[in-house]
Write a protein that holds these residues in place. Structure first.
Motif, PDB file in Angstrom:
ATOM      1  N   VAL A  70       0.862  -1.187   0.000  1.00 35.86           N
ATOM      2  CA  VAL A  70       0.000   0.000   0.000  1.00 35.86           C
ATOM      3  C   VAL A  70       0.894   1.229   0.000  1.00 35.86           C
ATOM      4  CG1 VAL A  70      -1.616   1.331   1.406  1.00 35.86           C
ATOM      5  CG2 VAL A  70      -1.952  -1.117   1.124  1.00 35.86           C
ATOM      6  N   GLN A  84      -6.388  -1.094  -1.437  1.00 38.80           N
ATOM      7  CA  GLN A  84      -5.323  -0.142  -1.678  1.00 38.80           C
ATOM      8  C   GLN A  84      -5.566   1.067  -0.797  1.00 38.80           C
ATOM      9  OE1 GLN A  84      -4.488   0.572  -6.005  1.00 38.80           O
ATOM     10  NE2 GLN A  84      -6.174  -0.854  -6.300  1.00 38.80           N
ATOM     11  N   GLU A 110      -3.720   5.644  -3.276  1.00 38.23           N
ATOM     12  CA  GLU A 110      -3.191   5.496  -4.643  1.00 38.23           C
ATOM     13  C   GLU A 110      -4.238   4.901  -5.584  1.00 38.23           C
ATOM     14  OE1 GLU A 110      -2.188   3.677  -2.073  1.00 38.23           O
ATOM     15  OE2 GLU A 110      -1.831   1.593  -2.630  1.00 38.23           O
ATOM     16  N   LEU A 111      -5.276   4.260  -5.014  1.00 39.38           N
ATOM     17  CA  LEU A 111      -6.370   3.734  -5.833  1.00 39.38           C
ATOM     18  C   LEU A 111      -6.924   4.821  -6.763  1.00 39.38           C
ATOM     19  CD1 LEU A 111      -8.694   1.587  -6.439  1.00 39.38           C
ATOM     20  CD2 LEU A 111      -9.917   2.649  -4.557  1.00 39.38           C
ATOM     21  N   GLN A 160      -4.081  -8.643  -7.376  1.00 40.41           N
ATOM     22  CA  GLN A 160      -3.544  -7.419  -6.790  1.00 40.41           C
ATOM     23  C   GLN A 160      -4.558  -6.286  -6.692  1.00 40.41           C
ATOM     24  OE1 GLN A 160      -0.730  -6.247  -5.221  1.00 40.41           O
ATOM     25  NE2 GLN A 160      -0.404  -8.454  -5.045  1.00 40.41           N
ATOM     26  N   GLY A 161      -4.755  -5.816  -5.476  1.00 37.49           N
ATOM     27  CA  GLY A 161      -5.497  -4.567  -5.277  1.00 37.49           C
ATOM     28  C   GLY A 161      -7.005  -4.627  -5.434  1.00 37.49           C
TER      29      GLY A 161
END
Lengths: 451, 469
Positions: free
Chosen positions: B106, B193, B196-197, B283-284
């Motif tokens: 993160v 996340q 930054e998402l 991922q994420g």
């Protein structure tokens, strides 16, 4: 740090409000809640899951220069409460200023009500387990085709709420409720159908486990062999549970918050006809035996009874202190908090469609052909802003006033205003499902999609 | 704070009542910001902690929770939860710390970002939605939320996990009105996340898309009613697959005989084109996990491969009941709930058809470009899902927009019918509800064609006069 147990709930909320004032809040309130929960799930005669729990916490709301901030914590130490007050103040800094952010002053009195079954705690666990077992037994014994228990349970909750605000409100209440639930599966020739039964009340002695099990079994068995019919427009008889699902949609449009923010299809229509003549919709936070009754709402405003639709005419909306201030009217005592973790929003208490005079059996008898709607699926996808709904439907087909074959895998669609307008029969069988109640109704015409 | 030795002691007390004991400790900090009426109205931060203790004996589970995280309180709870049974002599339980192969870096941790930064995301989405059409867009509601959940999970098998889950989310609901017609458009983005998402899922784009959908729906006709071919676009999200087979492949429902997919491993349950996967390691994504809520590593599980049912999603109880391997699907909403088998990120794998070709080859039907929520009755397989952006297909082309439709079908019937699968792929996020517990999930699929679904619209003879009020 002072130990939690050494401070009672009244001291806690008072300390939170004092802290908020000391740190510079113009107004503050603190809401404490404590719950005990017991759930017993039985399957095939054995306790499959048993849950015992306790939870408490405090939510602090404050206003600084017209801006609102809120924070909560489950840690009831004084340091933690102080930290929570500071967080609420920091949050208020980015809120938009609004002069309608106000808190209520102490009322003259709160309505007296008995919300607690004091005996509940003394009833041994074994007796409650037995009750869940009886629910299952009566359901499974109802018909040989009732084969699987999805759930048979006894549930109870005890709660304690205390509120204080910087204008002098300091009040609390305790309550309890208990009930049973069954979801059973009937099977025949590879076909499987479910049915449920439930009953919740404040008094343990009022529970009838056999009735709960039987209802679930009866509903599952009658759906066996259900099939899909052709698309058509037809009369639809809604059973009370399905009506309460639709009432949820109406409730959000009857909140003053939705109206003021342009999200309600009832906006600007007070005094106008919005439903058929016989339709009366009431919210009553003082209803005797109502499971959502309480002396005051989430801001400390006394509960009351409010007519929203009377004989088809829109009377007004549900308010909390904010929406009331915005329109220059009083709060209707409908500031609802789902827990200490949420600030008070506008919400319903005991919300119901008032019963009519028809025996529900006569409603079916008077229907030449149509759908007796007993289940809807995907109700949460209905649009409370436009009122459009399109939901999965199952029930029993009515032909010449008789219930005939079960149907499923269909969809009913329309608009909630159109539905209200087209209610032509209302039953006398008002039934509550926790906080929402309704009788059987008939709607003269709806599109039912299928083959 | 509770030490490893404390946990061992608590587990030892609880285990006296059964064959297995577990403790789940949670510390959750969350932020919510709500904006409506051009005002930031709700700014909420919260801190919640608690622990749940579970004791299993044979087929029976006892569960208790408290939010007082003190050793004495937890020992008392352990005793209460465990006391249903006879005294079991218990040897000491050595806990061994586990690591997960799944890494979830993160970059911008919500806790370390100012509340002002977060409010800025909300304002950006709100302004973008308004600016699409300041006259017709009457209301915009924006909700921001982040959660930092720290958990400690330990059990009498020796599992000992400390994990941190970070999730962020932004949703926009736009209301457009013209005359008597009022419509809404909804968009949301969420992931495991930090902030930054929103570099990728720009608040401005979410706002614009929501407003455009509300405007489009103002001019939409009521959907038709009845049976017809349906093309679900990849960008529509994966609600259909979540409902049509995801829930039915959760092992608890299957084992109780509450699923149409029960006892069908190795059988052809879907068209050969259909491969369905649940993958908690992506991922994420919103349903991604390092560990599930029983402390087992998340993994990729093939549920249906080439139409053949390969396996189910398990938690510890259901896996041990049939001697199956764990799949990392034991999830719970919070310390207040026992874990049960749940989906993570569930998808229908892409095929090789071109999405445009799928539409072109459909003479008449419905194109779904965005799905909303759904529901399933796993016992008989009937499911519904909502269309929030749809178009009529006429002569192989998407034409007029339609609104207000729910589609319904029967899971196994629909999976067998799917006759075209595209090479595109699109995700949607949601909070999935089961047994009163909500957990974050994502669902995805490519463009697909289903030759027959029931569209729950309005019969033509009523026309769309009711649209105009």
């Amino acid at each position: 740090m002072i130990e939690v147990e050494k401070l009672n709930d009244r001291d806690l909320v008072a300390a939170a409000v004092e802290d908020a004032k000391r740190y510079g809040a113009d107004l503050a309130d603190a809401f404490f809640s404590k719950n005990h929960e017991l759930v017993i799930e039985v399957r095939n005669g054995e306790v499959e899951n048993l849950k015992v729990a306790r939870e408490s916490g405090i939510g602090i709301r404050l206003i600084k220069e017209g801006r609102l901030g809120f924070a909560y914590t489950s840690d009831l130490g004084l340091d933690s409460i102080r930290e929570t007050v500071r967080a609420a103040l920091a949050n208020a800094r980015i809120g938009s200023p609004d002069l309608n952010n106000v808190f209520p002053a102490p009322p003259e009195a709160y309505p007296e009500m008995e919300l607690e079954d004091r005996r509940l705690q003394e009833i041994p666990l074994e007796e409650k387990i037995r009750l869940a077992q009886e629910i299952e037994k009566s359901g499974r014994g109802y018909d040989g085709r009732v084969r699987i228990t999805e759930q048979a349970s006894y549930q109870e909750a005890q709660y304690h709420v205390t509120i204080a605000n910087s204008l002098g409100i300091l009040a609390s209440y305790r309550g309890s409720l208990c009930g049973g639930y069954a979801s059973l599966v009937a099977g025949d020739d590879g076909d499987q159908q479910t049915g449920f039964g439930l009953y919740f009340t404040r008094k343990f002695d009022e529970l009838d486990p056999e009735a709960i099990g039987r209802e679930a079994a009866f509903k599952a068995v009658r759906m066996l062999g259900a099939r899909r019919l052709e698309t058509r427009r037809t009369a639809v008889v809604f059973d009370p549970y399905v009506v309460t699902n639709f009432l949820g949609l109406i409730a959000s449009a009857l909140s003053a918050d939705a109206v003021q923010k342009g999200r309600s299809l009832f906006a600007g229509r007070v005094g106008q006809r919005v439903a058929a003549e016989g339709v009366t919709v009431i919210d009553d936070g003082t209803l005797p035996k109502g499971l959502m009754s309480s002396p005051f709402d989430g801001e400390g405003v006394p509960s009351q009874r409010t007519f929203l639709i009377k004989k088809g005419t829109l009377q007004g909306f549900l308010h909390n202190s904010y929406t009331g201030a915005r329109e220059g009217v009083s709060s209707t005592g409908n500031a609802a908090r789902s827990s200490y973790k949420s600030p008070p929003e506008v919400g319903t208490t005991n919300f119901y469609l008032a019963p009519g005079e028809k025996d529900p059996r006569d409603i079916i008898k008077n229907t030449e052909s149509g759908l007796y709607l007993t289940e809807v699926m995907g109700m949460h996808t209905a649009n409370p802003v436009s009122g459009d709904f399109s939901v999965g439907a199952a029930g029993i087909w009515i032909e010449r006033g008789e219930l005939t074959i079960p149907v499923r895998g269909m969809v009913i669609a329309g608009n909630i205003l159109e539905l209200l307008e087209n209610i032509d029969l209302i039953g006398n069988d008002l039934r509550f499902f926790i906080g929402t109640g309704a009788p059987t109704i008939r709607v003269s015409g709806l599109t039912v999609s299928g083959q | 704070m509770l030490s490893k030795a404390d946990l061992e002691e608590i587990l030892q007390v609880a285990r006296r009542g059964g064959d297995f004991a577990e403790i789940f400790i949670e510390d959750k900090r969350s932020t919510k910001i709500g904006c409506e009426d051009r005002k930031i109205e709700r700014v909420i931060t919260g801190h919640e902690q608690g622990a749940g203790i579970r004791v299993i004996r044979g087929e029976n589970t006892a569960y208790g929770y408290t939010n007082v995280l003190k050793k004495e309180e937890l020992l008392k709870l352990a005793e209460r939860v465990g006391k249903a049974a006879r005294e079991n002599p218990v040897e000491t339980i050595p806990l061994v710390r586990r690591e997960s192969p799944v890494k979830l870096p993160v970059k911008r941790r919500p806790e370390e970002e100012g509340i002002e930064e977060k409010a800025e995301l909300v304002r950006a989405a709100e302004e973008a939605a308004r600016s699409v059409d300041d006259k017709l867009v009457r209301q915009v509601t924006v909700g921001y939320g982040d959660v930092t959940q720290r958990v400690t999970i330990a059990n009498t098998d020796g599992v000992y996990v400390e994990d941190e889950r970070i999730r962020s989310r932004l949703s926009v609901n736009a209301v457009a009105a013209e005359g008597q017609v009022i419509q809404t458009g909804y968009e949301s983005a969420g992931g495991t996340q930090g902030l930054e998402l929103f570099d990728e899922e720009k608040p401005v784009d979410l706002g614009r898309r929501a407003a455009r959908r509300a405007l489009l729906m103002l001019n939409a006709r009521r959907a038709p009613a009845g049976r017809m071919p349906v093309v679900l676009a990849g960008e529509a999200g994966g609600t259909m697959i979540h409902e049509a087979c995801g829930h039915g492949l959760e092992a608890d429902l299957a084992q109780k005989g509450l699923s149409v997919y029960a006892n069908r491993q190795g059988e052809q349950v879907a068209s050969e084109l259909v491969t369905v996967v649940d993958d908690g390691t992506l991922q994420g994504k919103f349903g991604t996990l390092r560990f599930d809520d029983e402390g087992n590593p998340a993994q990729r599980t093939v549920l249906i491969e080439g139409g053949i049912l390969r396996g189910y999603m398990y938690d510890r109880i259901t896996a041990s009941r049939e001697g199956a391997g764990l799949t990392g699907n034991g999830r719970r909403e919070s310390f207040q709930h026992r874990p049960i088998p749940r989906m993570t990120n569930t998808y229908l794998a892409p095929g090789d058809a071109s999405p445009d070709e799928i539409i072109r080859e459909t003479r008449a039907g419905l194109l779904v470009r965005r799905m909303g929520g759904g529901q399933v009755n796993t016992t008989n397989g009937d499911f519904v899902f909502e269309v929030t952006e749809g178009y009529l297909i006429q002569d192989g082309e998407a034409t007029v927009p339609v609104r207000g439709a729910t589609l319904t079908g029967n899971g196994p019937e629909v999976l067998k019918q799917i006759d075209m699968i595209g090479r595109d792929f699109g995700f949607s996020i949601g909070i999935c509800g089961k047994d009163g517990q909500g957990v974050p999930v994502s669902d995805a699929q490519p463009t697909i064609r289903i030759p027959e679904l029931i569209v729950g619209g309005i019969l033509e003879e009523e026309g769309d006069c009711d649209d105009r009020g």
